[in-house]
Design an enzyme around this catalytic site. Structure first.
Site, PDB file in Angstrom:
ATOM      1  N   SER A 211       0.808  -1.223   0.000  1.00 40.57           N
ATOM      2  CA  SER A 211       0.000   0.000   0.000  1.00 40.57           C
ATOM      3  C   SER A 211       0.835   1.264   0.000  1.00 40.57           C
ATOM      4  O   SER A 211       1.891   1.334   0.657  1.00 40.57           O
ATOM      5  CB  SER A 211      -0.875  -0.016   1.252  1.00 40.57           C
ATOM      6  OG  SER A 211      -1.423   1.262   1.485  1.00 40.57           O
TER       7      SER A 211
ATOM      8  N   GLU B 233       0.145   3.687   1.635  1.00 38.85           N
ATOM      9  CA  GLU B 233       0.139   4.114   3.041  1.00 38.85           C
ATOM     10  C   GLU B 233       1.524   3.867   3.667  1.00 38.85           C
ATOM     11  O   GLU B 233       1.907   4.553   4.613  1.00 38.85           O
ATOM     12  CB  GLU B 233      -0.957   3.335   3.777  1.00 38.85           C
ATOM     13  CG  GLU B 233      -1.261   3.794   5.173  1.00 38.85           C
ATOM     14  CD  GLU B 233      -1.911   5.184   5.287  1.00 38.85           C
ATOM     15  OE1 GLU B 233      -2.423   5.708   4.274  1.00 38.85           O
ATOM     16  OE2 GLU B 233      -1.872   5.748   6.378  1.00 38.85           O
TER      17      GLU B 233
ATOM     18  N   TYR C 170      -1.550   0.145  10.710  1.00 36.31           N
ATOM     19  CA  TYR C 170      -1.846  -0.509   9.427  1.00 36.31           C
ATOM     20  C   TYR C 170      -0.626  -0.434   8.505  1.00 36.31           C
ATOM     21  O   TYR C 170      -0.195  -1.442   7.936  1.00 36.31           O
ATOM     22  CB  TYR C 170      -3.059   0.169   8.766  1.00 36.31           C
ATOM     23  CG  TYR C 170      -3.266  -0.197   7.316  1.00 36.31           C
ATOM     24  CD1 TYR C 170      -3.884  -1.397   6.954  1.00 36.31           C
ATOM     25  CD2 TYR C 170      -2.828   0.651   6.294  1.00 36.31           C
ATOM     26  CE1 TYR C 170      -4.057  -1.739   5.609  1.00 36.31           C
ATOM     27  CE2 TYR C 170      -3.008   0.316   4.958  1.00 36.31           C
ATOM     28  CZ  TYR C 170      -3.623  -0.874   4.619  1.00 36.31           C
ATOM     29  OH  TYR C 170      -3.803  -1.207   3.296  1.00 36.31           O
TER      30      TYR C 170
HETATM   31  P1  NAP Z   1     -11.517  -4.350   1.669  1.00 39.37           P
HETATM   32  O1  NAP Z   1     -12.652  -3.975   0.777  1.00 39.37           O
HETATM   33  O2  NAP Z   1     -11.489  -3.826   3.053  1.00 39.37           O
HETATM   34  O3  NAP Z   1     -11.474  -5.961   1.729  1.00 39.37           O
HETATM   35  C1  NAP Z   1     -10.711  -6.632   2.695  1.00 39.37           C
HETATM   36  C2  NAP Z   1     -10.945  -8.106   2.535  1.00 39.37           C
HETATM   37  O4  NAP Z   1     -10.194  -8.818   3.553  1.00 39.37           O
HETATM   38  C3  NAP Z   1     -12.417  -8.548   2.745  1.00 39.37           C
HETATM   39  O5  NAP Z   1     -12.706  -9.587   1.849  1.00 39.37           O
HETATM   40  C4  NAP Z   1     -12.408  -9.054   4.172  1.00 39.37           C
HETATM   41  O6  NAP Z   1     -13.427  -9.991   4.453  1.00 39.37           O
HETATM   42  C5  NAP Z   1     -11.038  -9.740   4.196  1.00 39.37           C
HETATM   43  N1  NAP Z   1     -10.584  -9.994   5.550  1.00 39.37           N
HETATM   44  C6  NAP Z   1     -10.471  -9.116   6.578  1.00 39.37           C
HETATM   45  N2  NAP Z   1     -10.043  -9.737   7.695  1.00 39.37           N
HETATM   46  C7  NAP Z   1      -9.884 -11.053   7.373  1.00 39.37           C
HETATM   47  C8  NAP Z   1      -9.498 -12.186   8.096  1.00 39.37           C
HETATM   48  N3  NAP Z   1      -9.196 -12.120   9.394  1.00 39.37           N
HETATM   49  N4  NAP Z   1      -9.440 -13.380   7.454  1.00 39.37           N
HETATM   50  C9  NAP Z   1      -9.789 -13.474   6.150  1.00 39.37           C
HETATM   51  N5  NAP Z   1     -10.172 -12.409   5.391  1.00 39.37           N
HETATM   52  C10 NAP Z   1     -10.228 -11.215   6.007  1.00 39.37           C
HETATM   53  O7  NAP Z   1     -10.129  -3.969   0.998  1.00 39.37           O
HETATM   54  P2  NAP Z   1      -9.811  -3.591  -0.524  1.00 39.37           P
HETATM   55  O8  NAP Z   1     -10.016  -2.136  -0.697  1.00 39.37           O
HETATM   56  O9  NAP Z   1     -10.466  -4.542  -1.440  1.00 39.37           O
HETATM   57  O10 NAP Z   1      -8.223  -3.806  -0.546  1.00 39.37           O
HETATM   58  C11 NAP Z   1      -7.660  -5.083  -0.845  1.00 39.37           C
HETATM   59  C12 NAP Z   1      -6.247  -5.153  -0.281  1.00 39.37           C
HETATM   60  O11 NAP Z   1      -5.449  -4.118  -0.845  1.00 39.37           O
HETATM   61  C13 NAP Z   1      -6.144  -4.977   1.230  1.00 39.37           C
HETATM   62  O12 NAP Z   1      -5.080  -5.762   1.676  1.00 39.37           O
HETATM   63  C14 NAP Z   1      -5.794  -3.492   1.394  1.00 39.37           C
HETATM   64  O13 NAP Z   1      -5.114  -3.306   2.620  1.00 39.37           O
HETATM   65  C15 NAP Z   1      -4.906  -3.300   0.185  1.00 39.37           C
HETATM   66  N6  NAP Z   1      -4.873  -1.947  -0.388  1.00 39.37           N
HETATM   67  C16 NAP Z   1      -6.038  -1.314  -0.692  1.00 39.37           C
HETATM   68  C17 NAP Z   1      -5.995  -0.072  -1.301  1.00 39.37           C
HETATM   69  C18 NAP Z   1      -7.259   0.667  -1.679  1.00 39.37           C
HETATM   70  O14 NAP Z   1      -7.172   1.882  -1.933  1.00 39.37           O
HETATM   71  N7  NAP Z   1      -8.407  -0.021  -1.766  1.00 39.37           N
HETATM   72  C19 NAP Z   1      -4.749   0.511  -1.602  1.00 39.37           C
HETATM   73  C20 NAP Z   1      -3.597  -0.197  -1.283  1.00 39.37           C
HETATM   74  C21 NAP Z   1      -3.655  -1.429  -0.699  1.00 39.37           C
HETATM   75  P3  NAP Z   1     -14.917  -9.488   4.893  1.00 39.37           P
HETATM   76  O15 NAP Z   1     -15.613  -9.087   3.618  1.00 39.37           O
HETATM   77  O16 NAP Z   1     -15.487 -10.696   5.540  1.00 39.37           O
HETATM   78  O17 NAP Z   1     -14.727  -8.321   5.821  1.00 39.37           O
HETATM   79  O1  G4F Z   2     -10.467   6.911   2.578  1.00 36.21           O
HETATM   80  P1  G4F Z   2      -9.488   6.776   3.688  1.00 36.21           P
HETATM   81  O2  G4F Z   2      -9.956   6.146   4.941  1.00 36.21           O
HETATM   82  O3  G4F Z   2      -8.232   6.016   3.064  1.00 36.21           O
HETATM   83  P2  G4F Z   2      -6.708   5.875   3.538  1.00 36.21           P
HETATM   84  O4  G4F Z   2      -6.533   6.156   4.966  1.00 36.21           O
HETATM   85  O5  G4F Z   2      -5.881   6.691   2.585  1.00 36.21           O
HETATM   86  O6  G4F Z   2      -6.459   4.322   3.312  1.00 36.21           O
HETATM   87  C1  G4F Z   2      -6.898   3.663   2.128  1.00 36.21           C
HETATM   88  O7  G4F Z   2      -5.907   3.773   1.150  1.00 36.21           O
HETATM   89  C2  G4F Z   2      -4.670   3.106   1.464  1.00 36.21           C
HETATM   90  C3  G4F Z   2      -3.732   3.346   0.295  1.00 36.21           C
HETATM   91  O8  G4F Z   2      -2.994   4.512   0.515  1.00 36.21           O
HETATM   92  C4  G4F Z   2      -4.980   1.624   1.665  1.00 36.21           C
HETATM   93  F1  G4F Z   2      -3.831   0.954   1.913  1.00 36.21           F
HETATM   94  C5  G4F Z   2      -5.943   1.441   2.805  1.00 36.21           C
HETATM   95  O9  G4F Z   2      -6.276   0.048   2.927  1.00 36.21           O
HETATM   96  C6  G4F Z   2      -7.224   2.225   2.488  1.00 36.21           C
HETATM   97  O10 G4F Z   2      -7.856   1.607   1.388  1.00 36.21           O
HETATM   98  O11 G4F Z   2      -8.899   8.215   4.059  1.00 36.21           O
HETATM   99  C7  G4F Z   2      -8.333   9.061   3.080  1.00 36.21           C
HETATM  100  C8  G4F Z   2      -8.050  10.413   3.701  1.00 36.21           C
HETATM  101  C9  G4F Z   2      -7.264  10.331   5.020  1.00 36.21           C
HETATM  102  O12 G4F Z   2      -6.266  11.302   5.009  1.00 36.21           O
HETATM  103  C10 G4F Z   2      -8.288  10.658   6.091  1.00 36.21           C
HETATM  104  O13 G4F Z   2      -7.761  11.286   7.246  1.00 36.21           O
HETATM  105  O14 G4F Z   2      -9.305  11.017   4.030  1.00 36.21           O
HETATM  106  C11 G4F Z   2      -9.204  11.603   5.317  1.00 36.21           C
HETATM  107  N1  G4F Z   2     -10.539  11.711   5.889  1.00 36.21           N
HETATM  108  C12 G4F Z   2     -11.152  12.885   6.212  1.00 36.21           C
HETATM  109  N2  G4F Z   2     -12.339  12.644   6.750  1.00 36.21           N
HETATM  110  C13 G4F Z   2     -11.370  10.697   6.222  1.00 36.21           C
HETATM  111  C14 G4F Z   2     -12.500  11.289   6.768  1.00 36.21           C
HETATM  112  N3  G4F Z   2     -11.240   9.363   6.094  1.00 36.21           N
HETATM  113  C15 G4F Z   2     -12.270   8.580   6.513  1.00 36.21           C
HETATM  114  N4  G4F Z   2     -12.189   7.236   6.363  1.00 36.21           N
HETATM  115  N5  G4F Z   2     -13.407   9.122   7.097  1.00 36.21           N
HETATM  116  C16 G4F Z   2     -13.555  10.467   7.245  1.00 36.21           C
HETATM  117  O15 G4F Z   2     -14.584  10.935   7.743  1.00 36.21           O
END
Ligand code: NAP
Ligand code: G4F
Length: 343
Positions: free
Chosen positions: A130, A132, A153
């Site tokens: 990520s 992050e 995280y």
């Molecule tokens: P997400 O929507 O939060 O999905 C997370 C998945 O992990 C869900 O299927 C969840 O199952 C499963 N999970 C959570 N805890 C578990 C456990 N204890 N055992 C087995 N499965 C478990 O995340 P996403 O946005 O699709 O992201 C996919 C991956 O990419 C994650 O690793 C995230 O950290 C990483 N990532 C995401 C972003 C982004 O912007 N989306 C960017 C960089 C990296 P449930 O449905 O049952 O909760």
């Molecule tokens: O949407 P966010 O919660 O995403 P964040 O923290 O960037 O993390 C996501 O992206 C990562 C990749 O860089 C992934 F690895 C991670 O699994 C996840 O998918 O927050 C984005 C920004 C942050 O700076 C947060 O402080 O939005 C700001 N924010 C402002 N108000 C908020 C809010 N975030 C959330 N969730 N809720 C708020 O009300």
């Protein structure tokens, strides 16, 4: 027929990747958690009854905290490719649940890599790393940028990133890190900021809600479309040699810009409806993420197809449809409104 095994198949990325892999003719196996409510909404449209001879999607109960079972599953399925997407993926929640996040997001990766090593299966492994992890590192961030994690995280993801590299070097496992910047979609979890905004704004438009409470409006993110980003995951596992890649759009916008744009698309003034609630601030924030995806462009020939405005339009169209249905239910006396969600 190639076989893929996905953790996190029920998540945003898992659902798009499953669509992509089924479309390419793969047999897809996914790990799902037992839950008291259904957690397969995002993949229900892909599921066929197992009695159907054309079924190519198979779900297996399990959890990233249980290594023995992961080993059994990998041994019996013997997938050609493993996409490890499962994680406690919410940054704010990781401050509330640091130990759990370390266990699932960090050690979860170790458990899969150990299962690959101990079963000796021949496979390719994708680690969902990520942006992050870059944390406080100044933008633009690339594969060469030193990580400065700012949350439990991010620290867990840095640990998992290094594990993937170590298992590649130590045991010759084909393991890659996709360092993905934020990617969103109509299937994004509703407590991530983009979806929180599009859901609330469309509810406000339909008269179901008045206010949206957010945290830090000044944070900037490089937001892309999840459908584009899962294609990059697949491309990484089709290479001859394992390597690590930044996947990003190369553009950054603030949370305020995102909210302003969303509300103005709906002919609403965000200043009238958005309020700041300190509950949503993080103890330490990542101020600016802006990725440099040039390596992926050059080697994977990958580039995003959906731009920032198109992403907003796509999310708004889907959430307007949901809000319209909620309005119908509300008018009929059934729906709950103004539900304030965590995070
Ligand atoms: P997400 O929507 O939060 O999905 C997370 C998945 O992990 C869900 O299927 C969840 O199952 C499963 N999970 C959570 N805890 C578990 C456990 N204890 N055992 C087995 N499965 C478990 O995340 P996403 O946005 O699709 O992201 C996919 C991956 O990419 C994650 O690793 C995230 O950290 C990483 N990532 C995401 C972003 C982004 O912007 N989306 C960017 C960089 C990296 P449930 O449905 O049952 O909760
Ligand atoms: O949407 P966010 O919660 O995403 P964040 O923290 O960037 O993390 C996501 O992206 C990562 C990749 O860089 C992934 F690895 C991670 O699994 C996840 O998918 O927050 C984005 C920004 C942050 O700076 C947060 O402080 O939005 C700001 N924010 C402002 N108000 C908020 C809010 N975030 C959330 N969730 N809720 C708020 O009300």
């Amino acid at each position: 027929m190639k076989k893929a095994f996905l953790t996190g198949i029920t998540g945003q990325d898992g659902s798009y990747l499953t669509e992509l892999l089924l479309g390419k003719g793969y047999e897809v196996h996914g790990l799902i958690r037992r839950s008291s409510t259904f957690n397969t909404d995002r993949i229900d449209h892909l599921y066929r009854d197992l009695h159907d001879p054309k079924a190519r999607l198979f779900l297996h109960y399990g959890d990233l905290s249980v290594s023995g079972q992961l080993m059994d599953l990998l041994h019996s399925i013997s997938p050609d490719e493993i996409y490890h997407l499962g994680a406690q993926s919410h940054v704010r929640v990781s401050f509330d649940m640091p130990e759990y996040t370390g266990d699932i997001t960090g050690l979860g990766t170790l458990r899969i890599l150990e299962a690959i090593r101990k079963t000796g299966i021949k496979t390719k492994f994708y680690q969902a790393s990520s942006s992050e992890m870059f944390g406080a590192a100044p933008p633009p961030q690339s594969e060469k940028t030193i990580f400065q994690p700012r949350s439990p995280y991010a620290a867990a993801k840095v640990y998992a990133y290094h594990l993937a590299q170590n298992y590649r070097d130590a045991y010759g496992i084909f393991a890659v890190n996709g360092i993905l910047f934020n990617h969103e979609s109509p299937r994004r979890g509703e407590t991530f900021v983009t979806r929180k905004i599009t859901r609330a704004a469309t509810q406000i438009k339909m008269g179901l809600k008045e206010k949206l409470y957010l945290g830090n409006l000044d944070a900037k993110r490089d937001w892309g479309y999840a459908g584009d980003f899962v294609e990059a995951m697949w491309l990484m596992l089709q290479q001859e040699k394992p390597d690590d890649f930044v996947i990003a759009t190369g553009e950054t916008h603030s949370v305020r810009d995102f909210a302003e744009k969303v509300f103005s698309r709906l002919d609403l003034d965000y200043q009238k409806h958005v309020a700041v609630d300190p509950r949503y601030f993080r103890p330490t924030e990542v101020d600016v993420l802006l990725g440099d995806p040039s390596k992926a462009k050059k080697i994977l020939q990958w580039q995003p197809k959906v731009n920032f405005d198109q992403l907003i339009d796509m999310m708004l169209a889907a959430d307007l449809e949901i809000a319209r249905k909620e309005k119908t239910l509300f008018d009929a006396g059934f729906a709950r409104t103004n539900s304030e969600r965590f995070s």
